[in-house]
Design a protein around this motif. Structure first.
Motif, short mmCIF file in Angstrom:
data_model
loop_
_atom_site.label_atom_id
_atom_site.label_comp_id
_atom_site.label_asym_id
_atom_site.label_seq_id
_atom_site.Cartn_x
_atom_site.Cartn_y
_atom_site.Cartn_z
N ASN A 103 -34.61 -8.46 20.38
CA ASN A 103 -35.50 -7.33 20.66
C ASN A 103 -35.79 -6.53 19.39
N VAL A 104 -34.79 -6.36 18.55
CA VAL A 104 -35.00 -5.63 17.29
C VAL A 104 -35.96 -6.40 16.39
N ARG A 105 -35.78 -7.72 16.30
CA ARG A 105 -36.69 -8.53 15.49
C ARG A 105 -38.12 -8.47 16.02
N ALA A 106 -38.25 -8.49 17.35
CA ALA A 106 -39.58 -8.43 17.95
C ALA A 106 -40.27 -7.11 17.65
N LEU A 107 -39.50 -6.04 17.72
CA LEU A 107 -40.06 -4.73 17.44
C LEU A 107 -40.50 -4.62 15.98
N GLU A 108 -39.69 -5.15 15.08
CA GLU A 108 -40.04 -5.14 13.66
C GLU A 108 -41.31 -5.96 13.40
N ALA A 109 -41.44 -7.09 14.09
CA ALA A 109 -42.63 -7.92 13.91
C ALA A 109 -43.88 -7.19 14.38
N MET A 110 -43.79 -6.53 15.51
CA MET A 110 -44.95 -5.81 16.04
C MET A 110 -45.35 -4.66 15.13
N ARG A 111 -44.37 -4.02 14.52
CA ARG A 111 -44.69 -2.94 13.57
C ARG A 111 -45.47 -3.45 12.37
N LYS A 112 -45.27 -4.73 12.05
CA LYS A 112 -45.98 -5.36 10.93
C LYS A 112 -47.30 -5.99 11.39
N GLY A 113 -47.63 -5.82 12.66
CA GLY A 113 -48.85 -6.41 13.19
C GLY A 113 -48.73 -7.88 13.50
N GLN A 114 -47.51 -8.39 13.60
CA GLN A 114 -47.28 -9.80 13.87
C GLN A 114 -46.96 -10.02 15.35
N THR A 115 -47.20 -11.22 15.83
CA THR A 115 -46.85 -11.57 17.21
C THR A 115 -45.39 -12.01 17.25
N PRO A 116 -44.56 -11.34 18.03
CA PRO A 116 -43.15 -11.73 18.08
C PRO A 116 -42.96 -13.06 18.78
N THR A 117 -41.97 -13.80 18.35
CA THR A 117 -41.62 -15.07 18.99
C THR A 117 -40.15 -15.04 19.38
N PHE A 118 -39.81 -15.85 20.39
CA PHE A 118 -38.45 -15.85 20.93
C PHE A 118 -37.97 -17.29 21.13
N ASP A 119 -36.65 -17.45 21.17
CA ASP A 119 -36.05 -18.76 21.42
C ASP A 119 -35.02 -18.68 22.55
N PHE A 120 -35.26 -17.82 23.52
CA PHE A 120 -34.30 -17.64 24.61
C PHE A 120 -34.06 -18.94 25.36
N LEU A 121 -35.09 -19.68 25.61
CA LEU A 121 -34.96 -20.91 26.40
C LEU A 121 -34.02 -21.90 25.74
N GLU A 122 -34.20 -22.11 24.45
CA GLU A 122 -33.37 -23.08 23.74
C GLU A 122 -31.96 -22.56 23.48
N ASP A 123 -31.82 -21.25 23.38
CA ASP A 123 -30.51 -20.68 23.02
C ASP A 123 -29.60 -20.43 24.22
N THR A 124 -30.14 -20.49 25.43
CA THR A 124 -29.34 -20.20 26.62
C THR A 124 -28.49 -21.40 27.00
N THR A 125 -27.19 -21.19 27.12
CA THR A 125 -26.28 -22.27 27.48
C THR A 125 -26.19 -22.42 29.00
N ASP A 126 -25.70 -23.56 29.43
CA ASP A 126 -25.47 -23.78 30.86
C ASP A 126 -24.54 -22.71 31.42
N ASP A 127 -23.47 -22.43 30.69
CA ASP A 127 -22.49 -21.46 31.18
C ASP A 127 -23.09 -20.07 31.31
N ASP A 128 -23.93 -19.66 30.35
CA ASP A 128 -24.55 -18.34 30.44
C ASP A 128 -25.47 -18.24 31.65
N PHE A 129 -26.26 -19.28 31.87
CA PHE A 129 -27.18 -19.27 33.02
C PHE A 129 -26.40 -19.24 34.32
N ARG A 130 -25.38 -20.09 34.41
CA ARG A 130 -24.59 -20.19 35.64
C ARG A 130 -23.86 -18.87 35.94
N ARG A 131 -23.24 -18.29 34.91
CA ARG A 131 -22.46 -17.07 35.13
C ARG A 131 -23.33 -15.91 35.60
#
Length: 270
Positions: A103-131
């Motif tokens: 979220n901090v990186r996204a906010l910094e990108a928007m302040r620079k006029g850039q489109t923020p990007t995320f990698d939540f899908l790839e970074d989420t583990t099975d255990d995190d989703f299940r829990r």
């Protein structure tokens, strides 16, 4: 609005919306069973409140939930209201920090006029989703399943499930959270349809930004950005949400609501 002589079981009652709801219900005459994983915090919050019974409960433990409702039957003989307020934003401290950093990186990108990007899908583990689903969704199934026979014997009552505005909108975030909260809405509607003949109402609320410890895990600059996206640019107080829950729980004010989702989200969802 009175809840006098009602017996209410409230999960997640040690903080946030659950704590505010337990306090409000007890003030309005209900006998409250306040459940939370943090027994010490519960006892501190309700020290001296004779109308509130505190119990340690891991809501993701099916057997533990069964035992808690068996004990409720022994102690009180009835149940009138179930409030499912227990929930998590992230399954671990590491997962939460990943969210904060993104979220901090996204906010910094928007302040620079850039489109923020995320990698939540790839970074989420099975255990995190299940829990997360175990705590936010499975738990509500466990409590509703255990509460339903007691509510039926009591002549009916109300169930209020806590979802999130994240279940109603599309936004980049760890997928386990909106998935779990959207599941709550499906659970609510199906349970409402099944339990209506027994005079049991089942509704949900889908809050936006609320002034709770979970919200303040985010840096203030992120919180302020989120508030800027709302039509009403402020945090809701937990007591405001508790009032909505009380409205749905009271036979006089909420008696014709079932299978509904109210979204006190400051206009994030309209």
């Amino acid at each position: 609005m009175s809840l006098t002589n009602k017996v209410a079981f409230i999960t997640g009652a040690a903080s946030g919306i659950g704590l505010a709801t337990a306090r409000l219900f007890s003030e309005r005459g209900a006998t409250v069973v306040a459940a939370d994983l943090d027994k010490g915090k519960l006892e501190e919050s309700f020290d001296g409140a004779s109308e509130v019974t505190t119990i340690a409960l891991d809501v993701s433990d099916s057997a533990g939930v069964r035992a808690a409702f068996d004990q409720l039957t022994l102690d009180h003989g009835r149940l009138d209201v179930l409030v499912n307020a227990a929930g998590i934003n992230a399954p671990t401290r590491e997962a939460n920090q990943t969210l904060v950093d993104a979220n901090v990186r996204a906010l910094e990108a928007m302040r620079k006029g850039q489109t923020p990007t995320f990698d939540f899908l790839e970074d989420t583990t099975d255990d995190d989703f299940r829990r997360t689903l175990e705590v936010n969704l499975f738990s509500q199934f466990y409590t509703i399943r255990a509460a339903a026979p007691i509510l039926k014997k009591s002549g009916g009552g109300a169930i209020v499930n806590i979802s999130s505005v994240a279940a109603l909108i599309g936004a980049a975030m760890p997928l386990y959270y909106p998935a779990s909260k959207a599941g709550v809405l499906g659970l609510t509607r199906a349970a409402a349809a099944e339990l209506a003949p027994y005079n049991i109402r089942v509704n949900a609320i889908a809050p936006g930004s609320v002034d709770t410890p979970l919200m303040h895990q985010q840096p203030d600059e992120v919180v302020q950005f989120l508030l800027g996206l709302q039509a009403i640019p402020r945090l809701a107080s937990p007591t405001e949400l508790a009032e909505t829950i009380a409205f749905l729980s009271d036979d006089e004010t909420g008696g014709f609501y079932t299978g509904q989702t109210l979204s006190p989200s400051g206009g994030t969802y309209m």
